[in-house]
Design a protein around this motif. Sequence first.
Motif, PDB file in Angstrom:
ATOM      1  N   GLY A  36       0.819  -1.212   0.000  1.00 46.17           N
ATOM      2  CA  GLY A  36       0.000   0.000   0.000  1.00 46.17           C
ATOM      3  C   GLY A  36       0.849   1.257   0.000  1.00 46.17           C
ATOM      4  O   GLY A  36       2.074   1.202   0.148  1.00 46.17           O
ATOM      5  N   LYS A  37       0.166   2.361  -0.173  1.00 45.70           N
ATOM      6  CA  LYS A  37       0.806   3.669  -0.108  1.00 45.70           C
ATOM      7  C   LYS A  37       0.293   4.387   1.135  1.00 45.70           C
ATOM      8  O   LYS A  37      -0.910   4.408   1.395  1.00 45.70           O
ATOM      9  CB  LYS A  37       0.491   4.485  -1.366  1.00 45.70           C
ATOM     10  CG  LYS A  37       1.143   3.926  -2.620  1.00 45.70           C
ATOM     11  CD  LYS A  37       0.908   4.835  -3.816  1.00 45.70           C
ATOM     12  CE  LYS A  37       1.612   4.293  -5.059  1.00 45.70           C
ATOM     13  NZ  LYS A  37       1.405   5.170  -6.245  1.00 45.70           N
ATOM     14  N   GLU A  60       5.594   3.914   1.231  1.00 46.20           N
ATOM     15  CA  GLU A  60       5.082   2.600   0.864  1.00 46.20           C
ATOM     16  C   GLU A  60       5.152   1.660   2.059  1.00 46.20           C
ATOM     17  O   GLU A  60       5.958   1.853   2.972  1.00 46.20           O
ATOM     18  CB  GLU A  60       5.898   2.011  -0.302  1.00 46.20           C
ATOM     19  CG  GLU A  60       5.831   2.834  -1.577  1.00 46.20           C
ATOM     20  CD  GLU A  60       6.732   2.266  -2.655  1.00 46.20           C
ATOM     21  OE1 GLU A  60       7.515   1.332  -2.332  1.00 46.20           O
ATOM     22  OE2 GLU A  60       6.664   2.749  -3.803  1.00 46.20           O
ATOM     23  N   LYS A 160      -9.880  -5.058   5.876  1.00 51.80           N
ATOM     24  CA  LYS A 160     -10.969  -4.141   5.562  1.00 51.80           C
ATOM     25  C   LYS A 160     -11.755  -3.682   6.795  1.00 51.80           C
ATOM     26  O   LYS A 160     -12.155  -2.515   6.885  1.00 51.80           O
ATOM     27  CB  LYS A 160     -11.922  -4.796   4.562  1.00 51.80           C
ATOM     28  CG  LYS A 160     -11.273  -5.189   3.244  1.00 51.80           C
ATOM     29  CD  LYS A 160     -10.706  -3.977   2.519  1.00 51.80           C
ATOM     30  CE  LYS A 160     -10.090  -4.360   1.181  1.00 51.80           C
ATOM     31  NZ  LYS A 160      -9.488  -3.187   0.488  1.00 51.80           N
ATOM     32  N   ARG A 163      -8.787  -2.550   9.925  1.00 57.47           N
ATOM     33  CA  ARG A 163      -7.759  -1.569   9.522  1.00 57.47           C
ATOM     34  C   ARG A 163      -6.341  -2.066   9.828  1.00 57.47           C
ATOM     35  O   ARG A 163      -5.543  -1.393  10.454  1.00 57.47           O
ATOM     36  CB  ARG A 163      -8.023  -0.231  10.190  1.00 57.47           C
ATOM     37  CG  ARG A 163      -9.370   0.369   9.825  1.00 57.47           C
ATOM     38  CD  ARG A 163      -9.667   1.668  10.534  1.00 57.47           C
ATOM     39  NE  ARG A 163      -9.849   1.495  11.963  1.00 57.47           N
ATOM     40  CZ  ARG A 163      -9.028   2.015  12.868  1.00 57.47           C
ATOM     41  NH1 ARG A 163      -7.967   2.714  12.500  1.00 57.47           N
ATOM     42  NH2 ARG A 163      -9.264   1.837  14.153  1.00 57.47           N
ATOM     43  N   THR A 165      -3.699  -2.599   7.877  1.00 55.44           N
ATOM     44  CA  THR A 165      -2.598  -1.842   7.276  1.00 55.44           C
ATOM     45  C   THR A 165      -2.320  -0.565   8.052  1.00 55.44           C
ATOM     46  O   THR A 165      -1.164  -0.201   8.300  1.00 55.44           O
ATOM     47  CB  THR A 165      -2.926  -1.497   5.808  1.00 55.44           C
ATOM     48  OG1 THR A 165      -3.301  -2.694   5.115  1.00 55.44           O
ATOM     49  CG2 THR A 165      -1.726  -0.872   5.117  1.00 55.44           C
ATOM     50  N   GLU A 166      -3.366   0.123   8.466  1.00 56.71           N
ATOM     51  CA  GLU A 166      -3.188   1.372   9.220  1.00 56.71           C
ATOM     52  C   GLU A 166      -2.566   1.104  10.588  1.00 56.71           C
ATOM     53  O   GLU A 166      -1.711   1.866  11.047  1.00 56.71           O
ATOM     54  CB  GLU A 166      -4.542   2.060   9.383  1.00 56.71           C
ATOM     55  CG  GLU A 166      -4.463   3.406  10.070  1.00 56.71           C
ATOM     56  CD  GLU A 166      -5.815   4.090  10.145  1.00 56.71           C
ATOM     57  OE1 GLU A 166      -5.970   4.979  11.000  1.00 56.71           O
ATOM     58  OE2 GLU A 166      -6.702   3.731   9.356  1.00 56.71           O
ATOM     59  N   ILE A 180      -3.764   5.604   5.170  1.00 60.99           N
ATOM     60  CA  ILE A 180      -3.631   4.719   4.017  1.00 60.99           C
ATOM     61  C   ILE A 180      -4.310   5.345   2.809  1.00 60.99           C
ATOM     62  O   ILE A 180      -5.507   5.653   2.840  1.00 60.99           O
ATOM     63  CB  ILE A 180      -4.246   3.337   4.316  1.00 60.99           C
ATOM     64  CG1 ILE A 180      -3.693   2.780   5.641  1.00 60.99           C
ATOM     65  CG2 ILE A 180      -3.971   2.381   3.181  1.00 60.99           C
ATOM     66  CD1 ILE A 180      -2.202   2.664   5.692  1.00 60.99           C
ATOM     67  N   LEU A 181      -3.536   5.528   1.760  1.00 67.73           N
ATOM     68  CA  LEU A 181      -4.093   6.062   0.520  1.00 67.73           C
ATOM     69  C   LEU A 181      -4.650   4.954  -0.363  1.00 67.73           C
ATOM     70  O   LEU A 181      -5.723   5.093  -0.947  1.00 67.73           O
ATOM     71  CB  LEU A 181      -3.027   6.852  -0.246  1.00 67.73           C
ATOM     72  CG  LEU A 181      -2.478   8.108   0.446  1.00 67.73           C
ATOM     73  CD1 LEU A 181      -1.450   8.790  -0.452  1.00 67.73           C
ATOM     74  CD2 LEU A 181      -3.604   9.075   0.811  1.00 67.73           C
ATOM     75  N   GLU A 182      -3.915   3.880  -0.466  1.00 67.90           N
ATOM     76  CA  GLU A 182      -4.385   2.732  -1.241  1.00 67.90           C
ATOM     77  C   GLU A 182      -3.700   1.475  -0.740  1.00 67.90           C
ATOM     78  O   GLU A 182      -2.611   1.533  -0.166  1.00 67.90           O
ATOM     79  CB  GLU A 182      -4.118   2.916  -2.740  1.00 67.90           C
ATOM     80  CG  GLU A 182      -2.645   3.028  -3.116  1.00 67.90           C
ATOM     81  CD  GLU A 182      -2.439   3.209  -4.598  1.00 67.90           C
ATOM     82  OE1 GLU A 182      -1.715   2.389  -5.193  1.00 67.90           O
ATOM     83  OE2 GLU A 182      -2.998   4.179  -5.162  1.00 67.90           O
ATOM     84  N   GLU A 183      -4.348   0.353  -0.936  1.00 71.51           N
ATOM     85  CA  GLU A 183      -3.791  -0.936  -0.542  1.00 71.51           C
ATOM     86  C   GLU A 183      -4.241  -1.990  -1.545  1.00 71.51           C
ATOM     87  O   GLU A 183      -5.326  -1.884  -2.125  1.00 71.51           O
ATOM     88  CB  GLU A 183      -4.208  -1.315   0.879  1.00 71.51           C
ATOM     89  CG  GLU A 183      -5.680  -1.236   1.153  1.00 71.51           C
ATOM     90  CD  GLU A 183      -5.999  -1.386   2.629  1.00 71.51           C
ATOM     91  OE1 GLU A 183      -5.058  -1.498   3.429  1.00 71.51           O
ATOM     92  OE2 GLU A 183      -7.189  -1.400   2.971  1.00 71.51           O
ATOM     93  N   GLU A 184      -3.390  -2.984  -1.726  1.00 73.33           N
ATOM     94  CA  GLU A 184      -3.643  -3.986  -2.766  1.00 73.33           C
ATOM     95  C   GLU A 184      -3.150  -5.346  -2.299  1.00 73.33           C
ATOM     96  O   GLU A 184      -2.056  -5.469  -1.739  1.00 73.33           O
ATOM     97  CB  GLU A 184      -2.929  -3.577  -4.052  1.00 73.33           C
ATOM     98  CG  GLU A 184      -3.164  -4.519  -5.224  1.00 73.33           C
ATOM     99  CD  GLU A 184      -2.455  -4.057  -6.476  1.00 73.33           C
ATOM    100  OE1 GLU A 184      -2.543  -4.750  -7.498  1.00 73.33           O
ATOM    101  OE2 GLU A 184      -1.796  -2.994  -6.428  1.00 73.33           O
TER     102      GLU A 184
END
Length: 232
Positions: A36-37, A60, A160, A163, A165-166, A180-184
């Motif tokens: 993610g970004k 990143e 999701k 959270r 990633t955050e 978090i701007l985007e995550e994949e």
Amino acid sequence: MPGCFKRTLFALASLISFASFILILVAMGTPKWMTGKILCKTGADLVNATDPELVKFIGEIYYGLFRGGKVRQCGLGGRRSKFTIFPHMVKKLNTGLHMMIIMFLCVAIFFSLVSFGFCILNAIKVPYRAITGPAGLCLWNFLAGGFIVLSVTSFMAAVKLHRLTERIANFQENVFQFIILEEEFEDCFWLCVAGATAHAINLLLVAISGINFPKIKTKTEEANVTAEDIMY
């Protein structure tokens, strides 16, 4: 002794089960489940950064089940760091859910090996017990695929709904706050999906092995013997 067709199907099923076992092991050991970004919100707010300047504050992050890394961009250049989930970071995450993901994958590995063993057994001989025959193979493959699906679903829920990633991005960040701007989802996540698909294919192969295809018989013409034929 099973027929040639069934031996081929069970041999193929054993290879697929072993491939699923390898896929899960690789997925668990590689730190690329999610990328993610991340935006350093604190740094951007300090200088009132506008859209063209926000690039200097976008870093990143990547992580898996056990470790990961990130690049912090807070206006002073990129700073790389690596981290491990155990033993400290897991306390800040949803510990129960994270342990369930790992446990589900470990159980899936076990049933994949069981499926591999019994596929080889069915390719060599016809088992006497139903649990070691095609019915048992359906059960082992269903359980292996089911536990992989549970682990994948749990990981998606952690990302999701909780959270994930955050939480990882802001671990031990006392000064800066990251959003978090985007995550994949990355390759290792999809390896687990491929493992579940492999067991679904095995269920199909076992079902095909139970079909009794009609055998082609060549009819021999019966000779009609008459009294005149006997005379000659």
